[in-house]
Design a protein around this motif. Structure first.
Motif, PDB file in Angstrom:
ATOM      1  N   ARG A   1       0.835  -1.208   0.000  1.00 16.13           N
ATOM      2  CA  ARG A   1       0.000   0.000   0.000  1.00 16.13           C
ATOM      3  C   ARG A   1       0.868   1.255   0.000  1.00 16.13           C
ATOM      4  O   ARG A   1       0.582   2.229  -0.694  1.00 16.13           O
ATOM      5  N   TYR A   2       1.940   1.226   0.797  1.00 13.46           N
ATOM      6  CA  TYR A   2       2.868   2.364   0.871  1.00 13.46           C
ATOM      7  C   TYR A   2       3.507   2.603  -0.503  1.00 13.46           C
ATOM      8  O   TYR A   2       3.557   3.745  -0.972  1.00 13.46           O
ATOM      9  N   TYR A   3       3.984   1.548  -1.142  1.00 11.87           N
ATOM     10  CA  TYR A   3       4.603   1.687  -2.455  1.00 11.87           C
ATOM     11  C   TYR A   3       3.634   2.329  -3.446  1.00 11.87           C
ATOM     12  O   TYR A   3       4.018   3.164  -4.261  1.00 11.87           O
ATOM     13  N   GLU A   4       2.381   1.939  -3.377  1.00 13.28           N
ATOM     14  CA  GLU A   4       1.380   2.527  -4.261  1.00 13.28           C
ATOM     15  C   GLU A   4       1.122   3.986  -3.889  1.00 13.28           C
ATOM     16  O   GLU A   4       1.054   4.860  -4.765  1.00 13.28           O
ATOM     17  N   ARG A   5       1.020   4.261  -2.606  1.00 11.95           N
ATOM     18  CA  ARG A   5       0.724   5.613  -2.131  1.00 11.95           C
ATOM     19  C   ARG A   5       1.804   6.613  -2.538  1.00 11.95           C
ATOM     20  O   ARG A   5       1.499   7.745  -2.916  1.00 11.95           O
ATOM     21  N   VAL A   6       3.092   6.201  -2.469  1.00 17.16           N
ATOM     22  CA  VAL A   6       4.177   7.139  -2.795  1.00 17.16           C
ATOM     23  C   VAL A   6       4.544   7.122  -4.277  1.00 17.16           C
ATOM     24  O   VAL A   6       5.456   7.828  -4.695  1.00 17.16           O
ATOM     25  N   GLY A   7       3.853   6.303  -5.065  1.00 11.92           N
ATOM     26  CA  GLY A   7       4.055   6.317  -6.504  1.00 11.92           C
ATOM     27  C   GLY A   7       5.082   5.336  -7.030  1.00 11.92           C
ATOM     28  O   GLY A   7       5.480   5.426  -8.188  1.00 11.92           O
TER      29      GLY A   7
ATOM     30  N   ARG B   1      15.056  -2.493  -4.437  1.00 15.23           N
ATOM     31  CA  ARG B   1      15.234  -2.299  -2.994  1.00 15.23           C
ATOM     32  C   ARG B   1      16.258  -3.296  -2.458  1.00 15.23           C
ATOM     33  O   ARG B   1      17.083  -2.945  -1.627  1.00 15.23           O
ATOM     34  N   SER B   2      16.234  -4.534  -2.960  1.00 10.40           N
ATOM     35  CA  SER B   2      17.212  -5.538  -2.540  1.00 10.40           C
ATOM     36  C   SER B   2      18.627  -5.119  -2.923  1.00 10.40           C
ATOM     37  O   SER B   2      19.586  -5.475  -2.248  1.00 10.40           O
ATOM     38  N   ALA B   3      18.744  -4.371  -4.001  1.00 12.06           N
ATOM     39  CA  ALA B   3      20.050  -3.884  -4.453  1.00 12.06           C
ATOM     40  C   ALA B   3      20.467  -2.626  -3.700  1.00 12.06           C
ATOM     41  O   ALA B   3      21.546  -2.103  -3.936  1.00 12.06           O
ATOM     42  N   GLY B   4      19.600  -2.155  -2.801  1.00 15.32           N
ATOM     43  CA  GLY B   4      19.947  -0.983  -1.998  1.00 15.32           C
ATOM     44  C   GLY B   4      19.534   0.338  -2.603  1.00 15.32           C
ATOM     45  O   GLY B   4      19.923   1.399  -2.109  1.00 15.32           O
ATOM     46  N   VAL B   5      18.747   0.303  -3.669  1.00 13.74           N
ATOM     47  CA  VAL B   5      18.290   1.549  -4.282  1.00 13.74           C
ATOM     48  C   VAL B   5      17.279   2.205  -3.336  1.00 13.74           C
ATOM     49  O   VAL B   5      16.352   1.559  -2.851  1.00 13.74           O
ATOM     50  N   GLY B   6      17.492   3.468  -3.072  1.00 11.54           N
ATOM     51  CA  GLY B   6      16.641   4.197  -2.126  1.00 11.54           C
ATOM     52  C   GLY B   6      15.270   4.535  -2.684  1.00 11.54           C
ATOM     53  O   GLY B   6      15.067   4.582  -3.906  1.00 11.54           O
ATOM     54  N   ILE B   7      14.365   4.775  -1.784  1.00  9.73           N
ATOM     55  CA  ILE B   7      12.984   5.135  -2.149  1.00  9.73           C
ATOM     56  C   ILE B   7      12.977   6.382  -3.029  1.00  9.73           C
ATOM     57  O   ILE B   7      12.229   6.457  -4.007  1.00  9.73           O
ATOM     58  N   GLU B   8      13.825   7.354  -2.707  1.00  9.76           N
ATOM     59  CA  GLU B   8      13.850   8.605  -3.471  1.00  9.76           C
ATOM     60  C   GLU B   8      14.204   8.340  -4.932  1.00  9.76           C
ATOM     61  O   GLU B   8      13.569   8.860  -5.844  1.00  9.76           O
ATOM     62  N   ALA B   9      15.253   7.532  -5.164  1.00 10.05           N
ATOM     63  CA  ALA B   9      15.677   7.222  -6.528  1.00 10.05           C
ATOM     64  C   ALA B   9      14.595   6.442  -7.260  1.00 10.05           C
ATOM     65  O   ALA B   9      14.332   6.683  -8.449  1.00 10.05           O
ATOM     66  N   LEU B  10      13.963   5.510  -6.564  1.00 10.67           N
ATOM     67  CA  LEU B  10      12.901   4.729  -7.192  1.00 10.67           C
ATOM     68  C   LEU B  10      11.691   5.596  -7.532  1.00 10.67           C
ATOM     69  O   LEU B  10      11.082   5.441  -8.594  1.00 10.67           O
ATOM     70  N   THR B  11      11.358   6.502  -6.645  1.00 15.35           N
ATOM     71  CA  THR B  11      10.246   7.417  -6.895  1.00 15.35           C
ATOM     72  C   THR B  11      10.545   8.267  -8.122  1.00 15.35           C
ATOM     73  O   THR B  11       9.677   8.459  -8.983  1.00 15.35           O
ATOM     74  N   GLU B  12      11.780   8.750  -8.217  1.00 15.22           N
ATOM     75  CA  GLU B  12      12.179   9.545  -9.379  1.00 15.22           C
ATOM     76  C   GLU B  12      12.096   8.714 -10.661  1.00 15.22           C
ATOM     77  O   GLU B  12      11.597   9.176 -11.678  1.00 15.22           O
TER      78      GLU B  12
ATOM     79  N   VAL C   1       5.890  -4.454  -8.918  1.00 14.40           N
ATOM     80  CA  VAL C   1       6.255  -4.996  -7.598  1.00 14.40           C
ATOM     81  C   VAL C   1       7.602  -5.715  -7.698  1.00 14.40           C
ATOM     82  O   VAL C   1       8.482  -5.519  -6.855  1.00 14.40           O
ATOM     83  N   GLU C   2       7.777  -6.526  -8.732  1.00  8.93           N
ATOM     84  CA  GLU C   2       9.040  -7.248  -8.926  1.00  8.93           C
ATOM     85  C   GLU C   2      10.208  -6.283  -9.095  1.00  8.93           C
ATOM     86  O   GLU C   2      11.270  -6.472  -8.504  1.00  8.93           O
ATOM     87  N   LEU C   3      10.010  -5.244  -9.911  1.00  3.62           N
ATOM     88  CA  LEU C   3      11.067  -4.261 -10.130  1.00  3.62           C
ATOM     89  C   LEU C   3      11.448  -3.558  -8.830  1.00  3.62           C
ATOM     90  O   LEU C   3      12.628  -3.461  -8.493  1.00  3.62           O
ATOM     91  N   ILE C   4      10.453  -3.100  -8.100  1.00 11.33           N
ATOM     92  CA  ILE C   4      10.715  -2.368  -6.864  1.00 11.33           C
ATOM     93  C   ILE C   4      11.403  -3.285  -5.854  1.00 11.33           C
ATOM     94  O   ILE C   4      12.369  -2.887  -5.189  1.00 11.33           O
TER      95      ILE C   4
END
Length: 126
Positions: free
Chosen positions: A18-24, A54-65, A47-50
């Motif tokens: 739900r959080y992943y969806e909420r933050v885009g 995330r397992s590779a250490g990519v931050g939420i900010e970079a993923l959101t961008e 979901v698989e990509l995120i």
């Protein structure tokens, strides 16, 4: 797929999804007529990509961008690639740091092994 099924399949809590969806991080998931999330193939792909990123250490900010750029369309391909290249560079740097840490731990363990071998020789009178 329901959120519970997706949660079980990917090892993520429903709250995290739900959080992943909420933050885009995941585009809005289709819903049934009753308003229940019904994850389709594209949603599962996100979901698989995120999860992978995330397992590779990519931050939420970079993923959101990245997701924001993706939703803007084809004209952002170079920016998305640049973001991924930078995340790869950072991952390689972290991996190198971990390799150095592992080498250091191996050295310490070897010293303990050598010390124990010496003690055993002494106990045997040698």
């Amino acid at each position: 797929m329901t959120i519970r099924e997706v949660s079980e399949r990917y090892g993520l809590s429903a709250d995290t999804l739900r959080y992943y969806e909420r933050v885009g991080l995941i585009p809005p998931v289709p819903r049934t007529a009753g308003g229940v999330r019904d994850y389709d193939a594209p949603s599962l792909g996100w979901v698989e990509l995120i999860k992978c990123m995330r397992s590779a250490g990519v931050g939420i900010e970079a993923l959101t961008e990245y997701c924001r750029l993706f939703q803007q369309g084809e004209e952002t391909q170079e920016a998305r690639k640049a973001l991924l290249v930078e995340q790869r560079r950072q991952l390689l740097e972290r991996m190198e740091d971990m390799r150095r840490s592992l080498d250091r731990l191996d050295e310490k363990i070897e010293k303990y092994d050598q010390g124990l071998a010496q003690k055993e020789r002494e106990l045997r009178g040698g």
